[in-house]
Design an enzyme around this catalytic site. Structure first.
Site, PDB file in Angstrom:
ATOM      1  N   ARG A  85      28.351  36.342  44.427  1.00 21.60           N
ATOM      2  CA  ARG A  85      28.595  37.464  44.113  1.00 21.60           C
ATOM      3  C   ARG A  85      29.115  36.497  42.029  1.00 21.60           C
ATOM      4  O   ARG A  85      30.263  36.026  42.032  1.00 21.60           O
ATOM      5  CB  ARG A  85      29.131  38.201  43.569  1.00 21.60           C
ATOM      6  CG  ARG A  85      29.726  38.876  42.520  1.00 21.60           C
ATOM      7  CD  ARG A  85      30.180  40.408  43.026  1.00 21.60           C
ATOM      8  NE  ARG A  85      30.311  41.116  41.970  1.00 21.60           N
ATOM      9  CZ  ARG A  85      31.714  40.858  40.718  1.00 21.60           C
ATOM     10  NH1 ARG A  85      33.252  41.075  40.678  1.00 21.60           N
ATOM     11  NH2 ARG A  85      30.990  42.031  39.591  1.00 21.60           N
ATOM     12  N   HIS A 129      30.030  40.145  32.540  1.00 19.01           N
ATOM     13  CA  HIS A 129      31.406  39.813  33.244  1.00 19.01           C
ATOM     14  C   HIS A 129      31.754  39.292  31.782  1.00 19.01           C
ATOM     15  O   HIS A 129      32.657  37.749  31.596  1.00 19.01           O
ATOM     16  CB  HIS A 129      31.747  38.893  33.897  1.00 19.01           C
ATOM     17  CG  HIS A 129      32.798  39.053  35.084  1.00 19.01           C
ATOM     18  ND1 HIS A 129      32.873  39.234  36.146  1.00 19.01           N
ATOM     19  CD2 HIS A 129      33.968  38.715  34.165  1.00 19.01           C
ATOM     20  CE1 HIS A 129      34.014  39.289  36.741  1.00 19.01           C
ATOM     21  NE2 HIS A 129      34.086  38.538  35.215  1.00 19.01           N
ATOM     22  N   GLU A 174      34.026  46.009  35.289  1.00 18.54           N
ATOM     23  CA  GLU A 174      35.107  46.527  34.945  1.00 18.54           C
ATOM     24  C   GLU A 174      34.827  47.261  33.549  1.00 18.54           C
ATOM     25  O   GLU A 174      35.673  46.531  32.941  1.00 18.54           O
ATOM     26  CB  GLU A 174      36.455  45.233  35.011  1.00 18.54           C
ATOM     27  CG  GLU A 174      36.144  44.847  36.419  1.00 18.54           C
ATOM     28  CD  GLU A 174      37.477  43.905  36.629  1.00 18.54           C
ATOM     29  OE1 GLU A 174      38.098  43.698  35.817  1.00 18.54           O
ATOM     30  OE2 GLU A 174      37.456  43.534  38.197  1.00 18.54           O
ATOM     31  N   ASN A 299      36.621  47.076  42.526  1.00 22.69           N
ATOM     32  CA  ASN A 299      37.466  46.055  42.792  1.00 22.69           C
ATOM     33  C   ASN A 299      38.809  46.406  42.563  1.00 22.69           C
ATOM     34  O   ASN A 299      39.135  47.434  41.842  1.00 22.69           O
ATOM     35  CB  ASN A 299      37.502  44.981  41.167  1.00 22.69           C
ATOM     36  CG  ASN A 299      36.168  44.495  40.761  1.00 22.69           C
ATOM     37  OD1 ASN A 299      35.337  44.068  41.812  1.00 22.69           O
ATOM     38  ND2 ASN A 299      35.979  43.406  39.838  1.00 22.69           N
ATOM     39  N   TYR A 301      43.282  45.450  43.114  1.00 19.60           N
ATOM     40  CA  TYR A 301      44.642  44.418  43.447  1.00 19.60           C
ATOM     41  C   TYR A 301      45.929  45.172  42.977  1.00 19.60           C
ATOM     42  O   TYR A 301      46.628  44.276  43.896  1.00 19.60           O
ATOM     43  CB  TYR A 301      44.132  43.662  42.321  1.00 19.60           C
ATOM     44  CG  TYR A 301      43.209  42.233  42.027  1.00 19.60           C
ATOM     45  CD1 TYR A 301      42.990  41.367  42.129  1.00 19.60           C
ATOM     46  CD2 TYR A 301      41.780  43.204  40.610  1.00 19.60           C
ATOM     47  CE1 TYR A 301      42.182  40.104  42.295  1.00 19.60           C
ATOM     48  CE2 TYR A 301      40.667  42.548  40.946  1.00 19.60           C
ATOM     49  CZ  TYR A 301      40.726  41.204  41.142  1.00 19.60           C
ATOM     50  OH  TYR A 301      39.898  39.870  41.244  1.00 19.60           O
ATOM     51  N   GLU A 359      36.101  42.423  44.242  1.00 19.75           N
ATOM     52  CA  GLU A 359      36.599  42.050  44.558  1.00 19.75           C
ATOM     53  C   GLU A 359      37.797  42.352  45.051  1.00 19.75           C
ATOM     54  O   GLU A 359      38.546  43.221  44.975  1.00 19.75           O
ATOM     55  CB  GLU A 359      37.140  41.874  42.640  1.00 19.75           C
ATOM     56  CG  GLU A 359      36.475  40.940  41.927  1.00 19.75           C
ATOM     57  CD  GLU A 359      36.258  41.080  40.435  1.00 19.75           C
ATOM     58  OE1 GLU A 359      37.445  40.938  39.850  1.00 19.75           O
ATOM     59  OE2 GLU A 359      35.313  40.435  39.994  1.00 19.75           O
TER      60      GLU A 359
HETATM   61  O1  IFM Z   1      39.905  37.385  36.914  1.00 20.33           O
HETATM   62  C1  IFM Z   1      39.618  38.261  36.742  1.00 20.33           C
HETATM   63  C2  IFM Z   1      38.112  39.059  36.718  1.00 20.33           C
HETATM   64  O2  IFM Z   1      37.678  38.277  35.954  1.00 20.33           O
HETATM   65  C3  IFM Z   1      37.836  40.500  36.737  1.00 20.33           C
HETATM   66  N1  IFM Z   1      38.592  41.108  37.803  1.00 20.33           N
HETATM   67  C4  IFM Z   1      39.869  41.292  38.138  1.00 20.33           C
HETATM   68  C5  IFM Z   1      40.435  39.755  38.150  1.00 20.33           C
HETATM   69  C6  IFM Z   1      41.744  38.931  38.270  1.00 20.33           C
HETATM   70  O3  IFM Z   1      42.254  39.091  37.031  1.00 20.33           O
END
Ligand code: IFM
Length: 448
Positions: A85, A129, A174, A299, A301, A359
């Site tokens: 990706r 992006h 995002e 995505n 985290y 992600e």
């Molecule tokens: O590095 C970023 C990415 O550009 C978008 N998603 C989160 C990642 C980590 O912060």
């Protein structure tokens, strides 16, 4: 170095046949924006303003992927991954944002896509992006409704060149970061802290998605989607105030975009604050915004502990530190949040929308022996597997990121890569997590 002995608990055969494992990157974070005739983007200028990025670092050289892409694609292939990706830079394709394309930029993405295919990998592209051409930023960028038409023009040009060979395409990465983080919180370019600008960006980013989808559908392109980010909103305590604050946070972050896309509505709990600032007639755009998606990228985290901040105007909330172990970003490690969102999104789409984790990963400073990253990824792979068992139509999983790269306002210090990059020499060294991934993926998928 212990890279050969480190192991993930999962193997390819634990996931359904055809499940795609991949790695993800983004243009501005790796390519080097000063190469190949790209125009300036708002991150180049944002970084030139004191205090905006760590050490005033920018993406002008980054990982020099613009020249080293073949070596980098070899690393994706050699890890045993199935898919790559990446994103394409609007300012590289159209240095002024519209008008005359940069032939060198178009040729570059053409070669890149062919290089991905030649290595037996699937190309998954993102059109935006975060690298808004500076010339369009001058005109108001995401605050200007015309951004939807500018983005449609860019879509037509780049997809006319490479769209025939892509396996999957996302319009945007995002939108919460594009709109809220950049126009309300001011942490990302263009660095505004203005609710009216934020409200407009929150709507225009979706309108641009809708126009881009319309263009690509008219071109006959398939497998089109969008990538959203989600953060598990947890009340900081058991008070009603914290519950309300977390619900507002959840509305802004996790509900605004997906409910518009799937159900053509914005959540009431967010309209309470944003409605006075939205552009007139926004309701008329919801049909275009809500046209069907072929897939959704997730995505994920971390989680966030949300507390009320009654002295502030709407949304009157703040974040407080939580008790879980944290990454180098100070983000709590909360894999159960991933399972939560996969199930919530599956329910919201009545199970009719293929989902990809586009992600997931962590910042960890260990140069090569990144055992913490292996544990982080393992726990999130397990959460994804559990969601599949619960009936979620999860089709793939992209690790963020292939390379250590430019982590936006944090500069080059936060290392998300499964491959270490020495930014002085540009030498790439696979980390323990890269080796562990290769070992886990080597095992063949089960026979049908
Ligand atoms: O590095 C970023 C990415 O550009 C978008 N998603 C989160 C990642 C980590 O912060």
């Amino acid at each position: 170095m212990t890279s050969d002995t480190s192991r993930f608990a999962f193997a390819r055969s634990n996931f359904p046949k055809g499940f795609r494992f991949g790695a993800a990157t983004a243009a501005y974070q790796i390519e080097g924006s000063s190469f190949g005739g790209a125009g300036p983007c708002h991150w180049d200028t944002f970084a030139q303003t004191p205090g905006n990025t760590a050490g005033a670092e920018d993406g002008s050289v980054a990982c020099d992927h613009y020249h080293r892409w073949e070596e980098d694609l070899d690393l994706v292939r050699d890890a045993g991954l199935d898919a790559y990706r990446f994103s394409m830079s609007w300012a590289r394709v159209l240095p002024e944002g519209r008008g005359q394309p940069n032939r060198e930029g178009l040729d570059y993405y053409d070669r890149l896509v062919d290089g991905i295919l030649e290595r037996g990998l699937e190309p998954w592209a993102t059109l935006y992006h975060w690298d808004m051409p500076a010339a369009l930023s001058d005109l108001g960028g995401w605050r200007n409704r015309d951004v939807a038409d500018w983005f449609a023009e860019y879509t037509q040009i780049i997809m006319g060149r490479v769209g025939d060979r892509l396996k999957g395409t996302a319009t945007l990465n995002e939108p919460w970061c594009v709109a809220w983080l950049s126009h309300f919180l001011g942490h990302h370019a263009p660095g505004l802290r203005d609710i009216r600008a934020a409200a407009r960006a929150m709507h225009h980013v979706l309108l641009a998605h809708g126009r881009s989808m319309e263009v690509m559908r008219a071109m006959g392109l398939e497998n089109l989607g969008i990538v959203l980010n989600f953060e598990h909103a947890r009340p900081a305590d058991e008070s009603d105030g914290a519950a309300l604050a977390a619900a507002r946070y959840d509305g802004i972050y996790n509900r605004w975009f997906i409910e518009a896309l799937l159900h053509r509505r914005y959540p009431e709990i967010v309209l309470e604050g944003l409605a006075p600032h939205l552009p007139a007639g926004w309701e008329d755009d919801m049909d275009l915004i809500g046209r069907p998606l072929d897939w959704l990228g997730v995505n994920y985290y971390t989680c966030n502990r949300v507390a009320p901040d009654p002295d502030q105007p709407w949304p009157a909330l703040t974040s407080v530190p939580g008790p879980l172990p944290k990454t180098d970003m100070d983000w709590e490690i909360a894999p159960d949040g991933l399972a939560f969102f996969l199930k919530r999104l599956s329910a919201l789409s009545d199970g009719n929308l293929p989902i990809y984790v586009t992600e997931n990963g962590m910042a960890d400073s260990a140069p090569e022996d990144d055992q913490t990253r292996i544990a982080y990824l393992d726990s999130h792979f397990a959460a994804a597997r559990a969601a599949i068992d619960d009936g979620v139509d999860l089709r793939g999983y992209f690790v963020w990121s292939l390379l250590d790269n430019y982590e936006w306002a944090f500069g080059y210090d936060k290392r998300f890569g499964i491959v270490h990059v020495d930014f002085d020499t540009q030498k790439r060294t696979p980390k323990a997590s890269w080796h562990a991934l290769r070992a886990a993926l080597r095992e063949p998928a089960p026979a049908e």
